[in-house]
Design an enzyme around this catalytic site. Structure first.
Site, short mmCIF file in Angstrom:
data_model
loop_
_atom_site.label_atom_id
_atom_site.label_comp_id
_atom_site.label_asym_id
_atom_site.label_seq_id
_atom_site.Cartn_x
_atom_site.Cartn_y
_atom_site.Cartn_z
N SER A 1 0.83 -1.20 0.00
CA SER A 1 0.00 0.00 0.00
C SER A 1 0.87 1.25 0.00
CB SER A 1 -0.92 0.03 1.22
OG SER A 1 -1.63 1.26 1.27
N THR B 1 7.25 2.33 3.88
CA THR B 1 8.17 1.58 3.03
C THR B 1 7.77 1.69 1.56
OG1 THR B 1 8.56 0.08 4.85
CG2 THR B 1 9.33 -0.63 2.69
N CYS B 2 6.49 1.56 1.27
CA CYS B 2 6.03 1.67 -0.12
C CYS B 2 6.26 3.09 -0.64
CB CYS B 2 4.55 1.31 -0.22
SG CYS B 2 4.21 -0.40 0.23
N ALA B 3 6.06 4.07 0.21
CA ALA B 3 6.31 5.46 -0.18
C ALA B 3 7.79 5.66 -0.49
CB ALA B 3 5.85 6.40 0.93
N THR C 1 8.71 3.99 -3.83
CA THR C 1 8.20 4.74 -4.98
C THR C 1 9.04 5.99 -5.23
OG1 THR C 1 5.98 3.89 -4.55
CG2 THR C 1 6.14 5.84 -5.96
#
Length: 195
Positions: A79, A84-86, A89
Site C-alpha cells: 500500500s 516503506t512503499c512510499a 516509490t
C-alpha cells in the site's frame, strides 16, 4: 476396510490437486514476525511476462507486461499509505527513472485517487503508479497476492520483476521482509545487464 481408506485418501489427493489446493505453495516472505505466503510461486526468469491492464491516476487503463519498446520494472507493493512503499516509490522516481529505456510501474490495490494524492504530495512524476483494485487477478499471475496470514490476505507482497523488451522475465526479487525496501543495488545491476 484398509482398501476403502486408501481409496478415500487417493480421492482426496486427486481432488486437492485438481482444485489447486494440494500444489499451491506460494512464495514465502515475512511481515515482522509473521510468515507470509503468496498465492503461488510467481514467474521464473525466462518466463513470458503476461500482459495485464491496471488503472492509472487519471483513471485510464494501462497495459503492463508483455513485449514493449522499453524494459519494464513491475513492482508490486502492499500500500502506498505505508512508509516503506512510499520510500520505494520515491526512490524509483529519483534514481531508476533517470535511466533511458526503462518504464517503472508501481502496482498496488490502492485506489487511483490515493496514488494521485501521494504523487502530488511527494512530487512523483517519473514512474507509473497503477491500481489493481478491481480484483487483483493480474497480481495473481505474478504470484504477488498474499494468501496468508489472514490479516494480510489479498494485499500484495513486495516483489519486483524486470521484464525485457521481448516480454520475458529477466529478474525477480521477492523481498524477504515485506516491511523493508527491496535491494536496489541488485535491481540496478540487473538493469545494467539487461540494457
Amino acid at each position: 476396510m484398509k482398501s476403502l481408506s486408501r481409496s478415500i485418501f487417493l480421492a482426496l489427493l486427486v481432488t486437492l490437486s485438481v482444485t489447486g489446493c494440494y500444489n499451491s505453495k506460494g512464495m514465502n516472505t515475512m511481515f515482522l514476525e509473521h510468515k507470509v505466503v503468496t498465492n503461488n510461486q510467481g514467474l521464473k526468469i525466462g518466463d513470458d511476462a503476461p500482459k495485464f491492464v491496471v488503472v492509472s491516476n487519471d483513471l485510464k487503463e494501462v497495459t503492463v507486461g508483455g513485449a514493449k519498446d522499453k524494459v519494464q520494472i513491475i513492482a508490486f507493493v502492499p500500500s502506498i499509505d505505508t512508509d516503506t512503499c512510499a520510500l520505494e516509490t520515491v526512490y524509483f522516481n529519483k534514481q531508476v527513472a533517470k535511466m533511458d529505456n526503462v518504464e517503472i510501474n508501481i502496482i498496488s490495490k490502492d485506489t487511483p485517487f490515493a496514488f494521485s494524492r501521494f504523487c502530488k504530495a511527494s512530487d512523483v512524476k517519473n514512474v507509473n503508479t497503477l491500481s489493481d483494485y478491481k480484483g487483483a487477478s493480474n497480481a495473481k499471475k505474478y504470484g504477488s497476492v498474499i494468501a496468508s496470514p489472514k490479516f494480510l490476505e489479498k494485499f500484495f507482497a513486495r516483489t519486483v520483476y524486470i521484464v525485457d523488451t521481448k516480454g520475458k522475465v529477466a529478474y525477480k526479487q521477492v523481498v524477504a521482509h515485506i516491511e523493508k525496501e527491496p535491494n536496489y543495488k541488485d535491481i540496478l545491476a540487473a538493469l545494467k545487464d539487461i540494457q
